[in-house]
Design an enzyme around this catalytic site. Structure first.
Site, PDB file in Angstrom:
ATOM      1  N   TYR A 166     -20.842  10.722 -14.006  1.00  0.00           N
ATOM      2  CA  TYR A 166     -22.310  10.258 -13.972  1.00  0.00           C
ATOM      3  C   TYR A 166     -22.778  10.195 -12.471  1.00  0.00           C
ATOM      4  O   TYR A 166     -23.527  10.791 -12.020  1.00  0.00           O
ATOM      5  CB  TYR A 166     -22.611   8.750 -14.342  1.00  0.00           C
ATOM      6  CG  TYR A 166     -23.842   8.431 -14.292  1.00  0.00           C
ATOM      7  CD1 TYR A 166     -24.945   9.008 -15.292  1.00  0.00           C
ATOM      8  CD2 TYR A 166     -24.212   7.516 -13.299  1.00  0.00           C
ATOM      9  CE1 TYR A 166     -26.583   8.917 -15.253  1.00  0.00           C
ATOM     10  CE2 TYR A 166     -25.716   7.305 -13.409  1.00  0.00           C
ATOM     11  CZ  TYR A 166     -26.803   7.803 -14.361  1.00  0.00           C
ATOM     12  OH  TYR A 166     -28.047   7.477 -14.173  1.00  0.00           O
ATOM     13  N   LYS A 170     -25.362  12.672  -9.975  1.00  0.00           N
ATOM     14  CA  LYS A 170     -26.541  12.357  -9.200  1.00  0.00           C
ATOM     15  C   LYS A 170     -26.254  12.746  -7.993  1.00  0.00           C
ATOM     16  O   LYS A 170     -27.503  13.312  -7.460  1.00  0.00           O
ATOM     17  CB  LYS A 170     -26.591  10.953  -9.660  1.00  0.00           C
ATOM     18  CG  LYS A 170     -27.053  10.523 -11.216  1.00  0.00           C
ATOM     19  CD  LYS A 170     -28.381  11.072 -11.645  1.00  0.00           C
ATOM     20  CE  LYS A 170     -28.891  10.412 -12.909  1.00  0.00           C
ATOM     21  NZ  LYS A 170     -29.893  11.283 -13.588  1.00  0.00           N
TER      22      LYS A 170
HETATM   23  N1  LIG Z   1     -31.269   3.208 -17.053  1.00  0.00           N
HETATM   24  C1  LIG Z   1     -30.979   3.244 -15.743  1.00  0.00           C
HETATM   25  O1  LIG Z   1     -30.515   1.859 -15.408  1.00  0.00           O
HETATM   26  C2  LIG Z   1     -30.937   4.001 -14.925  1.00  0.00           C
HETATM   27  C3  LIG Z   1     -30.793   4.015 -13.512  1.00  0.00           C
HETATM   28  C4  LIG Z   1     -31.057   5.080 -12.696  1.00  0.00           C
HETATM   29  C5  LIG Z   1     -31.259   6.189 -13.201  1.00  0.00           C
HETATM   30  N2  LIG Z   1     -31.497   6.656 -14.525  1.00  0.00           N
HETATM   31  C6  LIG Z   1     -31.893   7.928 -14.812  1.00  0.00           C
HETATM   32  O2  LIG Z   1     -33.034   7.700 -15.642  1.00  0.00           O
HETATM   33  C7  LIG Z   1     -33.190   8.866 -16.542  1.00  0.00           C
HETATM   34  C8  LIG Z   1     -33.459   8.367 -18.002  1.00  0.00           C
HETATM   35  O3  LIG Z   1     -32.525   7.594 -18.527  1.00  0.00           O
HETATM   36  P1  LIG Z   1     -32.792   6.297 -19.532  1.00  0.00           P
HETATM   37  O4  LIG Z   1     -32.366   5.251 -18.793  1.00  0.00           O
HETATM   38  O5  LIG Z   1     -34.233   6.208 -19.828  1.00  0.00           O
HETATM   39  O6  LIG Z   1     -31.785   6.486 -20.631  1.00  0.00           O
HETATM   40  P2  LIG Z   1     -31.987   7.280 -22.276  1.00  0.00           P
HETATM   41  O7  LIG Z   1     -32.912   6.107 -22.869  1.00  0.00           O
HETATM   42  O8  LIG Z   1     -30.681   7.112 -22.703  1.00  0.00           O
HETATM   43  O9  LIG Z   1     -32.741   8.369 -22.313  1.00  0.00           O
HETATM   44  C9  LIG Z   1     -32.331   9.620 -21.688  1.00  0.00           C
HETATM   45  C10 LIG Z   1     -32.977  10.713 -22.444  1.00  0.00           C
HETATM   46  O10 LIG Z   1     -32.348  12.065 -22.084  1.00  0.00           O
HETATM   47  C11 LIG Z   1     -32.455  12.723 -23.191  1.00  0.00           C
HETATM   48  N3  LIG Z   1     -31.432  13.867 -23.055  1.00  0.00           N
HETATM   49  C12 LIG Z   1     -29.965  13.650 -22.862  1.00  0.00           C
HETATM   50  N4  LIG Z   1     -29.420  14.771 -23.041  1.00  0.00           N
HETATM   51  C13 LIG Z   1     -30.519  15.632 -23.025  1.00  0.00           C
HETATM   52  C14 LIG Z   1     -30.521  17.136 -23.254  1.00  0.00           C
HETATM   53  N5  LIG Z   1     -29.506  18.038 -23.197  1.00  0.00           N
HETATM   54  N6  LIG Z   1     -31.842  17.753 -23.308  1.00  0.00           N
HETATM   55  C15 LIG Z   1     -32.739  16.987 -23.334  1.00  0.00           C
HETATM   56  N7  LIG Z   1     -32.917  15.756 -23.234  1.00  0.00           N
HETATM   57  C16 LIG Z   1     -31.602  15.240 -23.154  1.00  0.00           C
HETATM   58  C17 LIG Z   1     -32.185  11.629 -24.112  1.00  0.00           C
HETATM   59  O11 LIG Z   1     -32.572  12.300 -25.700  1.00  0.00           O
HETATM   60  P3  LIG Z   1     -31.838  11.828 -26.997  1.00  0.00           P
HETATM   61  O12 LIG Z   1     -32.912  10.583 -27.530  1.00  0.00           O
HETATM   62  O13 LIG Z   1     -32.073  12.892 -27.971  1.00  0.00           O
HETATM   63  O14 LIG Z   1     -30.383  11.560 -26.345  1.00  0.00           O
HETATM   64  C18 LIG Z   1     -33.260  10.759 -23.780  1.00  0.00           C
HETATM   65  O15 LIG Z   1     -34.532  11.095 -23.994  1.00  0.00           O
HETATM   66  C19 LIG Z   1     -31.746   9.509 -16.395  1.00  0.00           C
HETATM   67  O16 LIG Z   1     -31.548  10.766 -15.796  1.00  0.00           O
HETATM   68  C20 LIG Z   1     -30.852   8.338 -15.832  1.00  0.00           C
HETATM   69  O17 LIG Z   1     -29.709   9.172 -15.461  1.00  0.00           O
HETATM   70  C21 LIG Z   1     -31.448   5.393 -15.405  1.00  0.00           C
END
Ligand SMILES: NC(=O)c1ccc[n+]([C@@H]2O[C@H](COP(=O)([O-])OP(=O)(O)OC[C@H]3O[C@@H](n4cnc5c(N)ncnc54)[C@H](OP(=O)(O)O)[C@@H]3O)[C@@H](O)[C@H]2O)c1
Length: 243
Positions: A166, A170
């Site tokens: 991960y 990034k």
């Molecule tokens: N949450 C945090 O603390 C945090 C912090 C820093 C950065 N981020 C970043 O924020 C972004 C959103 O994450 P989140 O926290 O909202 O996580 P999340 O709720 O798990 O959402 C992730 C999304 O990405 C989709 N996804 C995964 N693989 C995919 C693929 N091959 N094609 C299309 N869609 C795909 C998932 O779809 P499905 O529902 O079909 O699985 C879901 O819609 C990510 O890039 C993550 O790295 C998150």
């Protein structure tokens, strides 16, 4: 050829979490938003969950790791709107919770497919539509866990999240941001990496301390920059982050 009067945005991985909140906030600002999800049913349900009169939210199938899926999404935008103003590369996976001495090759490959090669492929495929748009804005949703500088600080509060796949995915996404921003600078593109902060979503089993609305606000700020906005930066709520 541009055929649509409202600004148009596409958000990947928009069926839940931060992506869904970004979609809602952009739509509330008057954008036509393509709510991209790899599963059509989940996309339709997500749209229904944020539907309000006056919002133009359009579910679209898009698996960022699948070339056919990317091509089909591009063809649909070409037919329906003819240009794209804002691309938010938000889709991402956490991958194996394994440290540098333990993470296996397959774990690395799977995470890089979704978090690095996916955004690169989606961006390249949509570039002609972005060039046809007026705002030429790309946001790569990154993470402070991708900062090599922060990982080198002894008091980095997230030092225990030292997950090779991960974190390094990034870092690679940040590299793509810097190189693409420089390449497209003369065409007035704004390409930035944004850290939404530690947010309660499926990605971390809802252990994050921020809400998806707080996280989305940071991303939307850089998705809606005016022409004088920065490019080639790495931003968080409080300002810039070190690479
Ligand atoms: N949450 C945090 O603390 C945090 C912090 C820093 C950065 N981020 C970043 O924020 C972004 C959103 O994450 P989140 O926290 O909202 O996580 P999340 O709720 O798990 O959402 C992730 C999304 O990405 C989709 N996804 C995964 N693989 C995919 C693929 N091959 N094609 C299309 N869609 C795909 C998932 O779809 P499905 O529902 O079909 O699985 C879901 O819609 C990510 O890039 C993550 O790295 C998150």
């Amino acid at each position: 050829m541009k055929t649509h009067s409202q600004p148009v945005a596409l958000v990947t991985g928009a069926n839940k979490g931060i992506g869904l909140a970004i979609t809602r906030q952009l739509a509330a600002r008057g954008y036509t938003v393509y709510l991209a999800s790899r599963d059509e049913q989940r996309g339709a349900e997500a749209k229904a969950s944020i539907e309000q009169p006056g919002l133009d939210i359009r579910p679209i199938s898009l698996d960022v790791t699948n070339e056919h899926s990317i091509r089909a999404a591009v063809a649909r935008l070409e037919g329906e709107v003819g240009s794209l103003d804002v691309l938010v590369n938000n889709a991402g996976v956490a991958g194996p919770l394994l440290r540098a001495s333990q993470c296996d090759a397959q774990g690395l490959r799977d995470v890089y497919e979704a978090n690095v090669i996916g955004p690169v492929s989606v961006t390249q495929a949509l570039l002609a539509l972005l060039r046809a748009g007026e705002r030429r804005t790309i946001v790569n949703v990154s993470s402070e866990l991708g900062s090599l500088t922060l990982h080198s600080y002894p008091d980095f509060p997230f030092a225990s999240f030292d997950l090779l796949a991960y974190c390094s995915s990034k870092t690679a996404l940040n590299a793509f941001t810097v190189l693409l921003a420089r390449e497209l600078q003369e065409e007035n593109f704004k390409v930035n990496a944004v850290n939404p902060g530690f947010t309660a979503t499926d990605l971390n089993g809802f252990t994050g301390t921020r809400t998806v609305d707080q996280a989305a606000q940071v991303v939307v700020k850089y998705a809606t920059l005016d022409a004088s906005g920065p490019t080639g930066g790495f931003f968080t709520e409080g300002g810039t982050l070190p690479w």
